[in-house]
Design a protein around this motif. Structure first.
Motif, PDB file in Angstrom:
ATOM      1  N   VAL A  45       8.340 -70.239  98.273  1.00 13.65           N
ATOM      2  CA  VAL A  45      10.192 -70.099  98.322  1.00 13.65           C
ATOM      3  C   VAL A  45      10.657 -68.483  97.756  1.00 13.65           C
ATOM      4  N   ASP A  46       9.974 -68.073  96.580  1.00 17.08           N
ATOM      5  CA  ASP A  46      10.583 -67.090  96.619  1.00 17.08           C
ATOM      6  C   ASP A  46       9.781 -65.803  97.360  1.00 17.08           C
ATOM      7  N   GLN A  73      15.553 -69.894 100.292  1.00 19.10           N
ATOM      8  CA  GLN A  73      16.269 -71.433 100.009  1.00 19.10           C
ATOM      9  C   GLN A  73      17.370 -72.136 100.422  1.00 19.10           C
TER      10      GLN A  73
END
Length: 146
Positions: A45-46, A52
């Motif tokens: 996700v990062d 996101q």
């Protein structure tokens, strides 16, 4: 954040994922497959702020994120050349028909948003290296190349 800073930060994030996969005994094909947008959005996700938002950087059904940024992109944080009263900071080395130069105030930057070249699996396979920074090395222009 300038281009150089982004490339350095992104190379570290990329390396961390590749190292994790290598420690699991994963090979080239599996590494490339791991970087498919849908998988990365769930598991990393990062890696990209767009994950996101459930948004792709390019409108394509099978987006591969291994080459986030393009080996054909050329940039200089100091500027490449002056065009009239503006400074050009980036361009496409293959002059992709789907790319364009965008003018943002006094700056000219390459707009790659409509180009899908580096995000196809076949392109990633052709240019693959475990070290993303090595693939991206030609992108940074120094004084000798301007």
């Amino acid at each position: 954040m300038g281009y150089n800073s982004w490339v350095k930060e992104h190379a570290l994030k990329h390396k961390k994922i590749v190292d994790k996969l290598l420690s699991q005994g994963v090979g080239k094909e599996e590494i490339i497959a791991y970087f498919d947008f849908e998988n990365m959005q769930k598991k990393e996700v990062d890696f990209c702020p767009l994950y996101q938002k459930n948004k792709k950087c390019h409108d394509m059904s099978e987006l591969n994120c291994y080459l986030c940024s393009c080996p054909n992109f050329r940039f200089s944080d100091e500027g490449i050349k002056e065009i009239e009263t503006k400074t050009q900071y980036s361009f496409c080395s293959i002059d992709s028909k789907d790319g364009a130069q965008g003018i943002y105030g006094e700056a000219i930057h390459q707009d790659c948003s409509k180009c899908q070249v580096p995000h196809h699996k076949a392109y990633v396979e052709k240019h693959f290296d475990l070290d993303w920074a090595k693939i991206m090395q030609p992108c940074t222009l120094d004084n000798k190349e301007r």
